[in-house]
Design a protein around this motif. Structure first.
Motif, short mmCIF file in Angstrom:
data_model
loop_
_atom_site.label_atom_id
_atom_site.label_comp_id
_atom_site.label_asym_id
_atom_site.label_seq_id
_atom_site.Cartn_x
_atom_site.Cartn_y
_atom_site.Cartn_z
N ILE A 260 0.20 5.42 4.04
CA ILE A 260 -0.30 4.12 4.50
C ILE A 260 0.84 3.26 5.01
N MET A 261 1.94 3.25 4.28
CA MET A 261 3.06 2.37 4.65
C MET A 261 4.37 3.11 4.36
N PRO A 262 5.31 3.12 5.31
CA PRO A 262 6.62 3.74 5.04
C PRO A 262 7.29 3.08 3.83
N VAL A 263 8.07 3.87 3.09
CA VAL A 263 8.69 3.39 1.86
C VAL A 263 9.61 2.21 2.13
N ASP A 264 10.44 2.31 3.18
CA ASP A 264 11.37 1.21 3.49
C ASP A 264 10.62 -0.09 3.79
N GLU A 265 9.52 0.04 4.53
CA GLU A 265 8.71 -1.15 4.86
C GLU A 265 8.07 -1.71 3.59
N GLU B 49 0.84 -1.20 0.00
CA GLU B 49 0.00 0.00 0.00
C GLU B 49 0.88 1.25 0.00
N VAL B 50 1.42 1.56 -1.14
CA VAL B 50 2.30 2.71 -1.28
C VAL B 50 2.29 3.14 -2.75
N GLY B 51 2.57 4.41 -2.99
CA GLY B 51 2.59 4.91 -4.36
C GLY B 51 3.84 4.48 -5.11
N ALA B 52 3.67 4.20 -6.40
CA ALA B 52 4.82 3.79 -7.22
C ALA B 52 5.86 4.90 -7.29
N ASP B 53 5.40 6.16 -7.25
CA ASP B 53 6.35 7.28 -7.31
C ASP B 53 7.28 7.28 -6.10
N SER B 54 6.75 6.94 -4.93
CA SER B 54 7.59 6.90 -3.72
C SER B 54 8.64 5.80 -3.83
N ILE B 55 8.22 4.62 -4.33
CA ILE B 55 9.16 3.52 -4.52
C ILE B 55 10.21 3.90 -5.55
N LEU B 56 9.77 4.51 -6.65
CA LEU B 56 10.69 4.89 -7.72
C LEU B 56 11.73 5.90 -7.24
N SER B 57 11.29 6.86 -6.43
CA SER B 57 12.23 7.86 -5.90
C SER B 57 13.29 7.21 -5.03
N GLN B 58 12.85 6.26 -4.19
CA GLN B 58 13.79 5.58 -3.30
C GLN B 58 14.78 4.74 -4.10
N ILE B 59 14.28 4.00 -5.09
CA ILE B 59 15.15 3.15 -5.91
C ILE B 59 16.13 3.99 -6.71
N THR B 60 15.64 5.09 -7.27
CA THR B 60 16.50 5.98 -8.06
C THR B 60 17.63 6.54 -7.19
N MET B 61 17.27 6.91 -5.96
CA MET B 61 18.27 7.45 -5.04
C MET B 61 19.36 6.41 -4.76
N GLN B 62 18.95 5.13 -4.64
CA GLN B 62 19.91 4.07 -4.34
C GLN B 62 20.71 3.65 -5.57
N ASN B 63 20.01 3.50 -6.70
CA ASN B 63 20.63 2.89 -7.88
C ASN B 63 21.50 3.84 -8.68
N MET B 64 21.40 5.13 -8.43
CA MET B 64 22.25 6.05 -9.19
C MET B 64 23.70 5.97 -8.70
N LEU B 65 23.91 5.30 -7.57
CA LEU B 65 25.25 5.18 -7.00
C LEU B 65 26.14 4.26 -7.82
N LEU B 66 25.65 3.05 -8.15
CA LEU B 66 26.49 2.05 -8.80
C LEU B 66 26.99 2.49 -10.18
N GLY C 106 9.92 -7.06 -1.73
CA GLY C 106 11.13 -7.83 -2.04
C GLY C 106 12.16 -7.04 -2.82
N LEU C 107 12.17 -5.71 -2.65
CA LEU C 107 13.08 -4.86 -3.41
C LEU C 107 14.35 -4.50 -2.64
N ASN C 108 14.41 -4.85 -1.36
CA ASN C 108 15.62 -4.59 -0.59
C ASN C 108 16.66 -5.67 -0.88
N LEU C 109 17.90 -5.28 -1.06
CA LEU C 109 18.97 -6.23 -1.36
C LEU C 109 19.60 -6.75 -0.08
N GLY C 110 19.90 -8.04 -0.06
CA GLY C 110 20.58 -8.64 1.08
C GLY C 110 22.08 -8.71 0.87
#
Length: 441
Positions: A287-292, A183-200, A298-302
């Motif tokens: 509704i739900m924090p982005v990290d949660e 229960e979260v917006g795709a834009d919120s997920i995309l922003s978080q992923i973009t912030m992480q993935n622009m590093l590599l 299943g988008l968090n890397l181990g």
């Protein structure tokens, strides 16, 4: 034993006091930049709730409006100014932005017209962040909201009806990844992923450039100084020599990668922390924090995922080194060492730019085949492939990179084991000229 002695010698040449100091300075620099980013973002977000205002109309209605702004939670700084010399107004107030309520504002409002506000923002540089802190957009939005409330009150519209008019429906956003949903917006997920993935991609591109330049310059200098000829005549196998050179350069490249990764993490976290805290305080419904949500999707890397990314990064470095050994053998002067890196730079730049702008897996088939034919591409897209469970693409890329590395290393070894390592040259024009001079003699 001879191989490890050679490896120790190569590492001692590459990891010196200058290298360690440079890495330490880079890490400190990124930490400072991250702190500056954090402060700048905080100032930018704070600016939205601070309004510097000058009331040229000075009526009961404008006083009521300013009080309404204060009640809405904004910090109001009032200034007494006059005239339309806006640069002088900002200079006198000592501020970089200001809202002016011009004379006649109340009259326009009472006549049912759309009243005018004057928004002044100083611009002192081309920096995006510095100009963001000078923006009056948040102040203008807040004033518009207050005026809407006033108009609604005059029209007999209740606050509840006004809220329904501005938000007639409630959107319950759901984001689906494979067979999971959150229960979260795709834009919120995309922003978080973009912030992480622009590093590599940034790290991979920088490491490729640094590694290539290091090994090409090292071999070129040894060739020019005749030390390579002495080394090859030593009672050590040439396979051990090239293995020691390649492995030592790979270790140093990985060390650089770790420093850059930590450095960029500090840098990016400066902006991320401010944005996350601000979003948590301003979103009407979360509704739900982005990290949660990312954990649920299943988008968090181990740890294992990062190990796979690290292995592919190491494989990319080794491909880069094997190609650089071949190119370095063709260099006959220091100027050429700056030129022969161009093929590697182009091969790294194309997937780097594409991975920053688009998902490579969504490209047309022909374009995707061409881009994936570049071995570096698979490392640029590795995190995305693992994150979205495109493991067939990941392992296919890993296998392809392994084959490319074996082929490149085969030719590098073949070149190193022959006398061509000492005689190979890109000076084809000069060679033909020498031949013609001999023929003339």
């Amino acid at each position: 034993m001879k191989f490890f002695n050679l490896l120790k010698k190569e590492l001692a040449e590459l990891i010196n006091a200058q290298t360690i100091i440079t890495l330490a300075v880079l890490l400190v620099m990124f930490m400072v930049m991250g702190n500056v980013m954090n402060i700048t973002m905080e100032e930018s977000l704070k600016q939205e709730y601070t309004i510097n205002i000058s009331d040229h109309d000075d009526t009961e209605f404008t006083h009521f409006l300013i009080d309404a702004l204060r009640k809405s939670g904004a910090e109001i700084n009032e200034y007494t100014t006059s005239g339309d010399e806006y640069a002088s107004i900002l200079d006198t107030a000592g501020k970089e932005s200001m809202i002016i309520i011009p004379e006649g504002f109340t009259k326009q409002f009472d006549n049912g017209e759309t009243p005018e506000l004057i928004s002044i923002s100083a611009m002192s540089s081309a920096s995006i962040m510095s100009n963001t802190t000078n923006s009056n957009s948040g102040a203008v939005s807040l004033i518009s909201a207050c005026l809407s409330d006033i108009i609604a009150g005059q029209s007999g519209i209740s606050e509840e009806d006004l809220n329904r008019m501005s938000s007639p429906v409630y959107i319950a956003e759901q984001t689906v990844v494979s067979d999971k949903s959150a229960e979260v917006g795709a834009d919120s997920i995309l922003s978080q992923i973009t912030m992480q993935n622009m590093l590599l991609p940034i790290i991979v591109f920088l490491i490729i450039m640094m590694t290539s330049q290091t090994i090409i310059s090292a071999i070129a200098n040894e060739k020019i100084d005749k030390t390579l000829e002495t080394l090859l005549s030593a009672p050590v196998s040439r396979t051990a020599i090239i293995g020691a050179k390649t492995l030592s350069a790979g270790i140093v490249a990985l060390l650089n990668a770790v420093v850059f990764m930590f450095g960029f993490s500090f840098f990016m976290s400066g902006a991320a922390e401010s944005l996350e805290s601000e979003m948590a305080g301003t979103l009407a419904v979360q509704i739900m924090p982005v990290d949660e949500a990312m954990e649920k999707l299943g988008l968090n890397l181990g740890v294992g995922d990062y190990i796979l990314v690290g292995l592919q990064l190491f494989l990319t470095i080794m491909i880069c080194l094997s190609i650089s050994i071949i190119l370095g053998a063709l260099v006959t002067d220091t100027k050429q060492s700056q030129t022969v890196i161009m093929p590697i730079m182009i091969a790294a730049l194309v997937p780097y730019m594409i991975s920053m702008l688009a998902d490579i897996n969504t490209l047309p088939v022909i374009a995707k085949i061409i881009v994936y034919a570049i071995p570096f591409t698979h490392t640029f897209s590795s995190i995305s492939n693992i994150m979205f469970d495109n493991m067939a693409v990941f392992w296919g890329g890993f296998a392809y990179q392994t084959v490319v590395f074996i082929v490149c290393m085969f030719f590098a070894l073949k070149l190193f084991k022959s006398d061509k390592i000492l005689t190979a040259s890109l000076n084809l024009g000069q060679k033909s000229k020498l031949k013609s001079n001999k023929n003339n003699d």
